[in-house]
Design a protein around this motif. Structure first.
Motif, PDB file in Angstrom:
ATOM      1  N   LEU A   1      67.362  32.592   7.206  1.00  0.00           N
ATOM      2  CA  LEU A   1      68.277  33.171   6.222  1.00  0.00           C
ATOM      3  C   LEU A   1      69.336  32.156   5.811  1.00  0.00           C
TER       4      LEU A   1
ATOM      5  N   ARG B   1      64.229  38.331   0.980  1.00  0.00           N
ATOM      6  CA  ARG B   1      64.355  36.918   1.344  1.00  0.00           C
ATOM      7  C   ARG B   1      63.428  36.585   2.503  1.00  0.00           C
TER       8      ARG B   1
ATOM      9  N   ASP C   1      67.771  41.119   2.564  1.00  0.00           N
ATOM     10  CA  ASP C   1      67.716  40.010   3.520  1.00  0.00           C
ATOM     11  C   ASP C   1      66.450  40.072   4.368  1.00  0.00           C
TER      12      ASP C   1
END
Length: 427
Positions: free
Chosen positions: A390, A326, A262
């Motif tokens: 996110l 990400r 993430d």
């Protein structure tokens, strides 16, 4: 026979002296091909990793060791030399603090050399306590000359210097780009200029040692305007040239991994990065941050970054970690102040990662904030933006694509070396 000896032996002493005191650009502007030598140094930890990764590499030829070093894609690899060559010049690299590569070159050229010890374990941790490193960080430019005198600063020994000078005399460069102003200090630069009087260009991204005579350089470049101002105050010619990205690596990297991370950060967390540490600790308290880099031992045991640590990644592995993220974070070294320009800006965007970077006054001259990169101004702002992006994959992917397009069009090493040549008088 060296160039200086040959010229003097043929009675051309006056011409030789004139050649050395006259700006080389007056002689070189009419030449189509320039011989360029790039001097650099590697982190000892990287060298330990490289030679562990390739057992027996230290016994291979100089060319084989150089090939393995460049294939790692760590740092700037051969990105400067390949792009100088791509513009029609002759260019080569020397990694001045690699003892195994240096010994191989010396043996292949019939020079006596002391066999270096075999590559061993990673470099030992810094024995200076973390709190002391943080306390002295602002004073490093002043303390470096003293550290050099007492043997605490990186430098080449006499044998290493002599082999380096032999390499320079063998290559006979018209231009030397010195990217390590600490191993190759101004005293050694003067010795280089006595060999073949090349145009000397120095490149550094941090405030250099005080008390040096920088007039030995024809040009000093940095991505930080404050460093350029420092050199100019010392009476030296200096210009801002940013770092860049090498597009060719996109063709040689392994397939992109799944985006399983993430939030990531790749880089050091040392005494020179106290603002970065505070920001990353705030992020780590909220997210499953993956931290790749060095300097963790300088942090208190209570720091939440210890549980985030994934080890060091170099070159190819670093790019793959960025591609697996990400969202990847950037935070400049403290001494950068209000200026953006670290390597991570171009590495992350060039590889196609979504970059959330710290706001800097000049960032808009490199990337369009909000369209090509996202920017944070405080730890709370950073956390809010992580939450936002996110949960918005289309926006995240659009910014990543725009950032990569900007880097590939504007921030490549081919463009940077062209600027260096122009400033040095080789157009």
């Amino acid at each position: 026979m060296s160039l200086s000896v040959a010229m003097l032996a043929h009675g051309n002493a006056i011409l030789f002296l004139l050649w050395c005191v006259t700006p080389r650009s007056l002689f070189e502007l009419s030449r189509d091909t320039v011989r360029i030598l790039i001097l650099n140094a590697d982190y000892p930890r990287f060298l330990s990793w490289l030679y562990r990764r390739h057992p027996g590499l230290e016994n291979e030829t100089y060319a084989a060791q150089m090939g393995a070093r460049n294939a790692s894609l760590f740092g700037v690899a051969d990105f400067y030399s390949r792009n100088f060559a791509g513009l029609g010049h002759v260019a080569a690299d020397i990694h001045v603090n690699n003892p195994w590569m240096r010994a191989a070159w010396a043996r292949e050229h019939g020079l006596a050399v002391t066999d270096p010890p075999p590559p061993g374990a990673p470099a030992a941790r810094d024995v200076v306590p973390g709190w002391l490193q943080r306390a002295v960080a602002p004073f490093k430019p002043v303390l470096r000359p003293l550290a050099r005198k007492v043997g605490l600063s990186p430098r080449l020994d006499a044998e290493a210097e002599n082999i380096l000078l032999a390499q320079i005399e063998d290559f006979k460069p018209d231009l030397v780009l010195n990217q390590d102003l600490f191993h190759v200090d101004t005293r050694l630069v003067r010795r280089i200029k006595q060999i073949c009087c090349p145009i000397m260009v120095g490149q550094v991204g941090i405030v250099p040692s005080r008390g040096e005579d920088w007039s030995v350089y024809d040009l000093l470049i940095s991505q930080i305007a404050a460093v350029v101002d420092f050199f100019r105050q010392q009476g030296a010619r200096s210009e801002v040239i940013h770092l860049g990205f090498e597009p060719a690596i996109l063709d040689v990297l392994p397939p992109a991994p799944a985006r399983s991370i993430d939030v990531s950060f790749v880089g050091a967390v040392s005494a020179d990065h106290q603002q970065r540490v505070a920001q990353l600790e705030a992020v780590a308290r909220r997210y499953d941050l993956k931290l790749f880099g060095s300097g963790l031992h300088t942090l208190p045991a209570s720091s939440p970054l210890h549980r985030c640590y994934q080890g060091e990644v170099w070159g190819v592995d670093m790019y793959q970690a960025l591609r697996a993220s990400r969202l990847t974070l950037n935070s400049h070294i403290d001494m950068a102040g209000p200026e953006a320009g670290n390597a991570r800006l171009f590495e992350a965007t060039g590889i196609g990662a979504f970059l959330l970077t710290d706001f800097k006054d000049n960032l808009h001259t490199l990337f369009e904030p909000g369209r090509e990169v996202a920017t944070w101004r405080s730890a709370d702002d950073c956390i809010a933006l992580i939450d936002r992006y996110l949960n918005d994959e289309p926006a995240r992917m659009a910014i990543a694509a725009a950032g990569q397009a900007r880097t590939l069009s504007t921030h490549t090493f081919r463009q940077r070396v062209g600027t260096i040549l122009q400033l040095a008088g080789h157009t």
